[in-house]
Design a protein around this motif. Sequence first.
Motif, PDB file in Angstrom:
ATOM      1  N   ILE C 166       0.835  -1.208   0.000  1.00 51.37           N
ATOM      2  CA  ILE C 166       0.000   0.000   0.000  1.00 51.37           C
ATOM      3  C   ILE C 166       0.866   1.254   0.000  1.00 51.37           C
ATOM      4  CG2 ILE C 166      -1.630   1.364   1.359  1.00 51.37           C
ATOM      5  CD1 ILE C 166      -2.798  -1.269   2.383  1.00 51.37           C
ATOM      6  N   VAL C 168       3.721   1.818  -1.252  1.00 49.05           N
ATOM      7  CA  VAL C 168       4.214   2.093  -2.601  1.00 49.05           C
ATOM      8  C   VAL C 168       3.174   2.870  -3.400  1.00 49.05           C
ATOM      9  CG1 VAL C 168       4.786   0.968  -4.793  1.00 49.05           C
ATOM     10  CG2 VAL C 168       5.765   0.109  -2.658  1.00 49.05           C
ATOM     11  N   GLY C 169       1.919   2.426  -3.310  1.00 48.24           N
ATOM     12  CA  GLY C 169       0.864   3.045  -4.096  1.00 48.24           C
ATOM     13  C   GLY C 169       0.476   4.428  -3.598  1.00 48.24           C
ATOM     14  N   LEU C 170       0.317   4.572  -2.295  1.00 45.07           N
ATOM     15  CA  LEU C 170      -0.113   5.861  -1.746  1.00 45.07           C
ATOM     16  C   LEU C 170       0.987   6.912  -1.877  1.00 45.07           C
ATOM     17  CD1 LEU C 170      -2.102   4.948   1.502  1.00 45.07           C
ATOM     18  CD2 LEU C 170      -2.994   5.588  -0.737  1.00 45.07           C
ATOM     19  N   LYS C 172       3.319   7.067  -4.210  1.00 48.56           N
ATOM     20  CA  LYS C 172       3.443   7.486  -5.612  1.00 48.56           C
ATOM     21  C   LYS C 172       2.436   8.593  -5.932  1.00 48.56           C
ATOM     22  CE  LYS C 172       4.444   3.997  -8.644  1.00 48.56           C
ATOM     23  NZ  LYS C 172       4.078   2.993  -9.685  1.00 48.56           N
ATOM     24  N   LEU C 173       1.256   8.485  -5.326  1.00 46.36           N
ATOM     25  CA  LEU C 173       0.212   9.488  -5.559  1.00 46.36           C
ATOM     26  C   LEU C 173       0.674  10.880  -5.114  1.00 46.36           C
ATOM     27  CD1 LEU C 173      -2.733   9.128  -6.580  1.00 46.36           C
ATOM     28  CD2 LEU C 173      -3.485   9.222  -4.229  1.00 46.36           C
ATOM     29  N   ARG C 174       1.570  10.926  -4.132  1.00 45.17           N
ATOM     30  CA  ARG C 174       2.067  12.208  -3.629  1.00 45.17           C
ATOM     31  C   ARG C 174       3.442  12.546  -4.196  1.00 45.17           C
ATOM     32  NH1 ARG C 174       0.144  13.080   2.226  1.00 45.17           N
ATOM     33  NH2 ARG C 174      -1.755  11.865   2.335  1.00 45.17           N
TER      34      ARG C 174
END
Lengths: 250, 250, 250, 250
Positions: C166, C168-170, C172-174
């Motif tokens: 998770i 990694v994904g969150l 990247k969004l920032r």
Amino acid sequence: MVCAIQIYEKPRLNNPVLIEGLPGIGFVANIAALHLIHELSAKLFAEIRSSSFQDLAVTTETGGTRSPTNELYYYKSRDGCRDLIIWHGNTQALTTFGQYELCGRVLEIAEDLGCRFIMTLGGFKKEEITETPKIYCAASDLETLKEALNLGAKIMVGQIFGVAGIMVGLSKLRGIKSFSLLVETFGAYPDANATRHALTTLNKFLKVNIDLSKLDSAAEQTRKTLESFGVIKNVIQEKKKEEQKFRWFI
Amino acid sequence: MVCAIQIYEKPRLNNPVLIEGLPGIGFVANIAALHLIHELSAKLFAEIRSSSFQDLAVTTETGGTRSPTNELYYYKSRDGCRDLIIWHGNTQALTTFGQYELCGRVLEIAEDLGCRFIMTLGGFKKEEITETPKIYCAASDLETLKEALNLGAKIMVGQIFGVAGIMVGLSKLRGIKSFSLLVETFGAYPDANATRHALTTLNKFLKVNIDLSKLDSAAEQTRKTLESFGVIKNVIQEKKKEEQKFRWFI
Amino acid sequence: MVCAIQIYEKPRLNNPVLIEGLPGIGFVANIAALHLIHELSAKLFAEIRSSSFQDLAVTTETGGTRSPTNELYYYKSRDGCRDLIIWHGNTQALTTFGQYELCGRVLEIAEDLGCRFIMTLGGFKKEEITETPKIYCAASDLETLKEALNLGAKIMVGQIFGVAGIMVGLSKLRGIKSFSLLVETFGAYPDANATRHALTTLNKFLKVNIDLSKLDSAAEQTRKTLESFGVIKNVIQEKKKEEQKFRWFI
Amino acid sequence: MVCAIQIYEKPRLNNPVLIEGLPGIGFVANIAALHLIHELSAKLFAEIRSSSFQDLAVTTETGGTRSPTNELYYYKSRDGCRDLIIWHGNTQALTTFGQYELCGRVLEIAEDLGCRFIMTLGGFKKEEITETPKIYCAASDLETLKEALNLGAKIMVGQIFGVAGIMVGLSKLRGIKSFSLLVETFGAYPDANATRHALTTLNKFLKVNIDLSKLDSAAEQTRKTLESFGVIKNVIQEKKKEEQKFRWFI
């Protein structure tokens, strides 16, 4: 969102009674509410979608669509009966959490419109019922209970599940009175006969003079709607799963 | 958070149509949306992570990572077609609650950009399909439905599950029109053929002139992405669990 | 609450790296984080309880109590190494929803302290492992990946579950970079040997000079803590249940 | 809502002790709290409904209704004993999430009234118990523990589940001291004998002088209430399901 609510109108009501009419045992409340809306030409003033309703839409025969929804109607009294808020819908919420959230929001709206009294109708599941089904009641206070007993209802002993049960608890917290009327029914299909007896008692209680000649048509419309959402066929199977879990132990 | 949303740009759009393109039956919407993004060089303007997506990341062959995500793209019309918002992603939310929350947030963003019309594509699962699969439709209103019927679609009878179904219901609450186009498909694998027929109809409806020669490549890319997340192998097994629960009884 | 957070101190850090060290496969990250905290005398500055942690407390041998918790420590560099935020705990969240909420809150705190780089350690479950376990990596971008490959790690192919995935994904969004280091391990017990190889690589990558002679004691302490919460004995059984559900179909 | 709270009065209390008394193993805390409320004529000042309580109401023999609820009472000391906040109810929350949310809210209310010390009572399930059941304790700090040991309690080794366990963890985060007193019991039925020993120890600890002659009547009332909600008959079956899930793996 949890609940997305669209309020189309904020009616001025005089000490209205909220009548809960969502699908439940025997679909008594659901048929009764629909019939009241028709007969009283009650007016839609709010719609609710909940994150705890089914995640689907169903198509109608004409290519339109219908969604899991709850609706609030109002009726302004013209003949000495009290003003009414009628809560109708094609579903309750699918989780305990969703049920409480839904009830909490409807209660807020109703209280904001001056409501201090709630009626819940319902079916009381029995294996055998007589042609004139018995009527049971439960109330928030002794005075209200006495009125109900005077109408011929017996004291109900047991558990009231779902929205009807939650509303009793949440409303008491706000000092709002409530009154449950439950009619014997087999429970699995929309029971027009049980609904007739419920409405007859409600007629006496609220002094509203509802004609019952078109009640079968409301029952039939209720059956069709619930079948399209897959509610009716599932009712019996799911009942067995209806057991509360207790997962806390010191 | 429930939904964590990063908006990279707020485009000025003229009465845009929102096209929902998440994975679903036959992955028709998912392939179609990806193909539209490629062909129209649509521009990414927002990304969404939800607490109801899978809790994992997958690695790509080159050592990069990919996460469960939803993305919004926009296309500003250059040739008389309407402006578009394309909603693409590699997952829907894993719970009913998450689905509603996701739809609610996307709807807010779309409405904020002036969107008053939503299209959902999809597969309509059949055991047998003809070489030219039949196309079905459902609409929020009769006028829109009529347009769809004129394109050769039949009236769909049944239930529309997931995001496509929810969007119909939530948008109606806000007075937004919607239109579902469903193509016959076996359902379990990414179906390029069904998608081709969906896009041909969409081409006519939106007067957008999409070249379909590279559609197979979009289908292949969709298959690879969904396999890496374990979506495709699970689709068939999970379908049997796709039954709504009704746990409320008065 | 979802997450109840107590921040004891807001340290001034210079471009810190967040190192995630919660329990997971082989408990590699968990042992490594504990060892780093000990060796660097890292300072506790925040504690987190989540509504998605276990609902219990365990007693210690001396009559004290220990609760499911996550803790954030900081280390201010004294020797050219970068400042660190170390995220240690005795549990991850028990639901997907809880995992995302937890990650979202930790990410907020870290970003607020200037963090733009996240490292997640982990075990990569294998049936057979060599005495010198292989090390795999995945990264948010090619430049970071190249650095990792230069340290002798191979490109990881597969899925990264839980908080590591998770984050990694969150992140990247920032626009926050991230880097995962995964070491071969049998997975079910706290693996000091795998952790040793992970920390050796981390040592090179972060240019921090951690002494590894007391690593076995960190592994032992980790084992005891997790056993007291019943985590370790449950790990193997629960792994089979580790399948994501897909319940949306158009 | 999650928790709907009605605060009827905000009492001025002097450094009050919060005593948790919800249903749990042996219903020791539940009986004890009810008995304390009766004996001390403690005053109800707040009521709580949670979206994680059961979604039902039960009727009483007289046609009234009873809902799943938690209540807070206060007792202002008249005889050198400390002021008390007594947390009584007929249910804990049904989900881990709900448990934490409930505890978080009660803790807020208690802290707002100046509470810096929490006592949880409970049963400690044993297959065999002696006529004078043993008493165990756990505490947030050594000083408090020492006081408990001086009363004849032994150090408890194991896990404290549910609200009692959570309160220990959440209160520690706020620097509030806590103390658990657990009495041997078979666990499945309301155990007046175990409760007697718990209250005797509590009497000594708090220097409150509670008469125990009417304790059996509190146990009987507790049994009736819990049976009406279906709690007691379910207790044994559900205990087996009492296993935490761990679903995160890197």
